[in-house]
Design an enzyme around this catalytic site. Structure first.
Site, mmCIF file in Angstrom:
data_model
loop_
_atom_site.group_PDB
_atom_site.id
_atom_site.type_symbol
_atom_site.label_atom_id
_atom_site.label_comp_id
_atom_site.label_asym_id
_atom_site.label_seq_id
_atom_site.Cartn_x
_atom_site.Cartn_y
_atom_site.Cartn_z
ATOM 1 N N ARG A 205 10.430 22.259 -28.547
ATOM 2 C CA ARG A 205 11.222 23.473 -29.394
ATOM 3 C C ARG A 205 11.694 23.696 -27.972
ATOM 4 O O ARG A 205 12.924 24.253 -28.003
ATOM 5 C CB ARG A 205 10.594 24.621 -30.104
ATOM 6 C CG ARG A 205 11.289 26.055 -31.085
ATOM 7 C CD ARG A 205 10.419 26.583 -31.906
ATOM 8 N NE ARG A 205 10.852 27.473 -31.609
ATOM 9 C CZ ARG A 205 10.745 29.220 -31.424
ATOM 10 N NH1 ARG A 205 10.725 29.271 -29.710
ATOM 11 N NH2 ARG A 205 11.764 30.127 -32.190
ATOM 12 N N ASP B 52 -8.166 18.227 -21.535
ATOM 13 C CA ASP B 52 -9.168 17.684 -20.217
ATOM 14 C C ASP B 52 -8.715 18.769 -20.203
ATOM 15 O O ASP B 52 -9.914 18.980 -18.762
ATOM 16 C CB ASP B 52 -9.139 16.331 -20.413
ATOM 17 C CG ASP B 52 -9.036 15.010 -21.588
ATOM 18 O OD1 ASP B 52 -9.160 15.696 -22.107
ATOM 19 O OD2 ASP B 52 -8.957 14.119 -21.509
HETATM 20 O O1 F6P Z 1 -7.320 12.947 -23.629
HETATM 21 C C1 F6P Z 1 -7.760 12.880 -24.784
HETATM 22 C C2 F6P Z 1 -9.019 12.861 -25.339
HETATM 23 O O2 F6P Z 1 -9.079 13.513 -26.645
HETATM 24 C C3 F6P Z 1 -10.133 12.821 -24.505
HETATM 25 O O3 F6P Z 1 -10.664 14.066 -24.206
HETATM 26 C C4 F6P Z 1 -10.786 12.104 -25.110
HETATM 27 O O4 F6P Z 1 -11.881 11.309 -24.389
HETATM 28 C C5 F6P Z 1 -9.388 10.459 -25.660
HETATM 29 O O5 F6P Z 1 -7.904 11.905 -26.032
HETATM 30 C C6 F6P Z 1 -10.254 10.107 -27.239
HETATM 31 O O6 F6P Z 1 -9.231 9.814 -26.810
HETATM 32 P P1 F6P Z 1 -8.908 8.643 -28.445
HETATM 33 O O7 F6P Z 1 -7.734 9.804 -29.647
HETATM 34 O O8 F6P Z 1 -7.601 7.628 -28.440
HETATM 35 O O9 F6P Z 1 -9.545 8.419 -29.648
#
Ligand code: F6P
Length: 321
Positions: A22, A128
């Site tokens: 946005r 993360d």
């Molecule tokens: O990088 C963000 C994240 O949520 C991590 O914490 C996790 O390991 C990963 O993505 C999960 O990935 P996906 O959504 O591809 O399953």
């Protein structure tokens, strides 16, 4: 002169991406720019999925989690052919500058495109909080609020049954979310990839709590340190408490963004457009001590995982058990 810019959201989605979009559209349009939204991240760049964005396309979505442009993890972008196609398509669309909103893999892609001569600005977005050169990435605050909401509820049911819960938290190879959630939710122990832990000490601490008549225990496990299921199997016969496991998973990533993430998204979006307008490119915007910062994408992408602030780490250790 910058006339037409593009924006995309890439990698794992997070709350606050819409607030950033946005701000990009509104700041861009106010500066006379045409803003093209690329759908489904780098995959959409390769497949030429795009739309012209107007204030209408970003209305009534500030409060929504996820990303209205959608996102993807794009393996093709890591190949030479994929990168070439993405850059050719950007040139074909007459794009003068690109804003990439995403995590470490996305910022790598952003850097690769910039190195092909197309001006790019990156925005750190990942629950993360593993991206260096910013105190916090977009989506982290909302994810933490999601986590503590669940853990608060778990404590109610755990207390009613003298139970310990092993809670698996996302974060890939970074223990930031688990550490800060430990402080905010008052958990008893936290296992993260950055620090070794002593299983005997952990079991003894939980057993002591049980002997003292405490009615619940919460053990946070960052996914990068191991599976909650495995850790529960190791401790279940040694701590007195009956043990249950919960993997919070993608629940952490969704939901209406917190005020912090809405404002952060607005600041990042505005700053990213202004950087393009000022020819400050090949950089990632970030926030350090409440100030917007700019760091070379090359520096960001070669620095490795952002270390956890020792203040949080020490605090989590001191206040638990
Ligand atoms: O990088 C963000 C994240 O949520 C991590 O914490 C996790 O390991 C990963 O993505 C999960 O990935 P996906 O959504 O591809 O399953």
């Amino acid at each position: 002169m910058m006339k037409r810019i593009a924006v995309l959201t890439s990698g794992g989605d997070c709350s606050g991406m819409n607030a950033t979009l946005r701000a990009v559209v509104r700041t861009g349009m106010a500066s006379g720019l045409e803003v093209i939204g690329i759908k489904k991240g780098f995959q959409g760049l390769i497949d030429r999925l795009y739309e012209t964005m107007t204030t209408r396309s970003v209305s009534n979505m500030l409060q929504r989690g996820g990303t209205v442009l959608q996102s993807a993890r794009c393996k093709e972008m890591r190949t030479e052919a994929g990168l070439r196609l993405a850059c050719d398509n950007l040139r074909g669309l007459g794009i003068d500058g690109l804003i990439v909103i995403g995590g470490d893999g996305s910022l790598n892609g952003a850097n690769a495109i910039h190195n092909q001569g197309i001006p790019v600005v990156g925005v750190p977005a990942s629950i993360d909080n593993d991206i260096p050169f910013t105190d916090v990435s977009l989506g982290v605050d909302t994810a933490l609020n999601n986590i503590i909401h669940v853990v608060d509820n778990l404590k109610d049911t755990a207390s009613s049954h003298d139970r310990a819960f092993v809670v698996e938290i996302m974060g890939r190879n970074c223990g930031y979310l688990a550490t800060v959630a430990t402080i905010a939710a008052g958990a008893e122990f936290c296992i993260i990839p950055e620090e070794p832990y002593d299983l005997d000490e952990l079991c003894e601490s939980l057993r002591r709590r049980y002997r003292e008549g405490r009615t619940n225990s919460i053990l946070m496990v960052a996914e990068g340190a191991g599976k909650a299921e495995d850790i529960a199997a190791k401790i279940k016969d040694r701590i007195g408490f009956e043990t249950r496991v919960i993997v919070l998973g993608h629940y952490q990533r969704g939901g209406s963004p917190s005020v912090y993430d809405r404002v952060l998204g607005a600041r990042f979006g505005q700053a990213a457009v202004n950087c393009l307008l000022n020819n400050e490119t090949g950089i990632m915007v970030g926030i350090q001590c409440s100030q917007i910062t700019k760091t070379d994408l090359q520096t960001v992408t070669s620095a490795g995982i952002r270390p956890i602030n020792p203040i949080y780490h020490d605090l989590a250790n001191q206040l638990s058990l």
